[in-house]
Every structure is written in structure tokens, then in C-alpha cells.
Design a protein around this motif. Structure first.
Motif, short mmCIF file in Angstrom:
data_model
loop_
_atom_site.label_atom_id
_atom_site.label_comp_id
_atom_site.label_asym_id
_atom_site.label_seq_id
_atom_site.Cartn_x
_atom_site.Cartn_y
_atom_site.Cartn_z
N GLU A 34 -10.47 3.06 11.02
CA GLU A 34 -11.82 2.43 11.61
C GLU A 34 -12.66 1.52 10.77
N LEU A 35 -12.60 1.74 9.43
CA LEU A 35 -13.47 0.91 8.87
C LEU A 35 -12.92 -0.14 8.09
N GLY A 36 -11.55 -0.12 8.42
CA GLY A 36 -10.70 -1.60 8.09
C GLY A 36 -10.52 -1.63 6.74
N VAL A 37 -10.18 -0.34 6.09
CA VAL A 37 -9.90 -0.38 4.80
C VAL A 37 -8.55 0.64 4.48
N ALA A 38 -7.94 0.62 3.40
CA ALA A 38 -6.83 1.61 2.97
C ALA A 38 -7.55 2.81 2.46
N GLU A 39 -6.71 3.91 2.93
CA GLU A 39 -6.99 5.32 2.20
C GLU A 39 -7.52 5.26 0.80
N PRO A 40 -8.46 5.60 0.26
CA PRO A 40 -8.42 5.57 -1.32
C PRO A 40 -7.51 6.67 -2.00
N THR A 41 -6.93 6.03 -2.93
CA THR A 41 -6.06 6.93 -3.80
C THR A 41 -6.63 7.27 -5.09
N LEU A 42 -7.12 5.95 -5.79
CA LEU A 42 -7.64 6.01 -7.15
C LEU A 42 -9.28 6.16 -6.98
N LEU A 43 -9.52 7.50 -7.38
CA LEU A 43 -11.05 7.81 -7.29
C LEU A 43 -11.80 7.48 -8.59
N PRO A 44 -13.19 7.49 -8.55
CA PRO A 44 -13.94 7.25 -9.76
C PRO A 44 -13.85 8.28 -10.90
N ASP A 45 -13.21 9.49 -10.71
CA ASP A 45 -13.21 10.43 -11.74
C ASP A 45 -11.89 10.23 -12.47
N SER A 46 -11.17 9.19 -11.98
CA SER A 46 -9.91 8.81 -12.65
C SER A 46 -10.00 7.97 -14.12
N LYS A 47 -9.25 8.07 -14.94
CA LYS A 47 -9.74 7.25 -16.32
C LYS A 47 -9.14 5.93 -16.17
N PHE A 48 -8.28 5.58 -14.79
CA PHE A 48 -7.74 4.40 -14.84
C PHE A 48 -8.72 3.56 -13.42
N TYR A 49 -9.72 4.14 -13.10
CA TYR A 49 -10.60 3.56 -12.09
C TYR A 49 -10.95 2.22 -12.57
N PHE A 50 -11.11 2.07 -13.90
CA PHE A 50 -11.77 0.67 -14.31
C PHE A 50 -10.94 -0.52 -13.83
N LEU A 51 -9.65 -0.30 -13.70
CA LEU A 51 -8.68 -1.18 -13.30
C LEU A 51 -8.76 -1.68 -11.73
N LYS A 52 -9.30 -0.65 -10.92
CA LYS A 52 -9.58 -0.99 -9.53
C LYS A 52 -10.76 -1.75 -9.55
N ASN A 53 -11.71 -1.53 -10.47
CA ASN A 53 -13.29 -2.22 -10.51
C ASN A 53 -12.83 -3.82 -11.00
N TRP A 54 -11.76 -3.86 -12.09
CA TRP A 54 -11.50 -5.20 -12.42
C TRP A 54 -10.85 -5.97 -11.41
N GLN A 55 -10.17 -5.62 -10.57
CA GLN A 55 -9.35 -6.24 -9.28
C GLN A 55 -10.44 -6.52 -8.33
N ARG A 56 -11.41 -5.77 -8.15
CA ARG A 56 -12.43 -6.14 -7.10
C ARG A 56 -13.38 -7.31 -7.81
N ALA A 57 -13.51 -7.24 -8.99
CA ALA A 57 -14.51 -8.34 -9.69
C ALA A 57 -13.85 -9.64 -9.53
N VAL A 58 -12.24 -9.50 -9.79
CA VAL A 58 -11.64 -10.71 -9.77
C VAL A 58 -11.65 -11.44 -8.36
N GLN A 59 -11.01 -10.53 -7.41
CA GLN A 59 -11.37 -10.79 -5.89
C GLN A 59 -12.57 -11.66 -5.49
N GLY A 60 -13.83 -10.84 -6.11
CA GLY A 60 -15.10 -11.55 -5.90
C GLY A 60 -15.27 -12.89 -6.47
#
Length: 172
Positions: A34-60
Motif C-alpha cells: 500500500e505504501l509502494g515499497v518492498a517489505e523490509p528484510t534488512l533492518l537497522p539492527d543488522s551490521k550490514f545495514y550501512f550497505l542499504k544506506n549507501w545504496q540509498r545515498a547513491v540513488q539520491g
């Protein structure tokens, strides 16, 4: 007669939109779809979450135009809110939940800054008008998630969520 028909079509569209919003707001669970996004699988408590933030920064960096940037920020805000909701189901750690809701709030503020730059053109630009409609619908859905989130978190986090909600409603 052409103008009258156009006004009637606009009124019908407005009624249809309000019925859709009312039908959506009666549902208790808001889905990622309904929000137009995928169900989150990688959460902020993961040690690999920084990769998701990098991807978002590159997209931006590679997103051009104020409306496109606002759309991206709205998408990321929705993702972050769903991540906070999943975290609340997984853990009651106030520090993690505070950070997750703060990240969501930061993205909503970024969307609102984008909107401030182009909202004057809403009457002349179909893309801006379409985005503002989408933003309004998503704000209603996000508010439902915030309501549910408020009932699942510790008291200290609840206070932070309520402060964020008040700021968001003032700006909305």
C-alpha cells in the motif's frame, strides 16, 4: 458544456479519492504494498545495514529534479517507518527504536523541504499535483502505522514518537 463536464469529472475523481482513503483508513494493518515499497528484510539492527544506506545515498545522487527527489525521499521514509515497525515487533530496545523513528522523521522532513520548493506549481504541473496527492495518501497510511507503533513500544520511545507525530502533523 465542456467546462461543466470537466468540473463534474474532477468532482467525481475527488469523491473517488476520498472513498479510497476512507476505505484504506478503516483497515488496521497497512502493508508495504500500500505504501509502494518492498517489505523490509534488512533492518537497522543488522551490521550490514550501512550497505542499504549507501545504496540509498547513491540513488539520491543520481536522482534529478525536485519531484523525483521528493518521491525518492517519500519512498525511503515509508521504508524506514516499516523498518521501525518490524523492529518494534522484534525488540523493545528503546535506543534502536528511537533511532529508527528519528531516521523516518528526518526523511519526512526532507520530503517536506522538497515540497516547499515546488508546491506553487501544483496547479500548473500534473507531475507535482500527482505527487502531492500521493504524499497525502501516504501520510494517512503512515499515520496509521505510527498509531500501531505507539502501542508496541516502551514508554520512553512512545514519548519520542508522539513528539515526531506532533511535528509531522503541524507541517502536514
Amino acid at each position: 458544456t465542456g467546462v461543466t463536464m470537466a468540473q463534474e469529472a474532477a468532482n467525481t475523481a475527488a469523491v473517488d479519492q476520498s472513498v479510497t482513503i476512507q476505505a484504506t483508513t478503516t483497515d488496521e494493518a497497512v502493508t508495504a504494498q500500500e505504501l509502494g515499497v518492498a517489505e523490509p528484510t534488512l533492518l537497522p539492527d543488522s551490521k550490514f545495514y550501512f550497505l542499504k544506506n549507501w545504496q540509498r545515498a547513491v540513488q539520491g545522487v543520481f536522482t534529478f529534479g525536485q519531484v523525483k527527489k521528493a518521491e525518492l525521499n517519500l519512498k525511503v521514509a515509508s521504508e524506514k517507518l516499516l523498518e521501525a515497525q518490524k523492529l518494534s515487533e522484534k525488540t523493545n530496545n528503546p535506543a534502536i527504536l528511537n533511532k529508527a523513528t528519528e531516521l523516518y522523521q528526518n526523511k519526512i522532513e526532507a520530503v517536506q523541504k522538497n515540497i516547499a520548493k515546488f508546491k506553487e506549481t501544483a496547479t500548473t504541473s500534473a507531475a507535482v499535483s500527482k505527487f502531492l496527492d500521493k504524499f497525502t495518501k501516504q501520510q494517512i497510511l503512515q499515520e496509521q502505522i505510527m498509531d500501531k507503533l505507539a502501542s508496541q513500544v516502551p514508554t520512553s520511545t512512545l514519548e519520542k514518537i508522539q513528539q515526531n507525530r506532533e511535528r509531522q502533523l503541524e507541517q502536514f
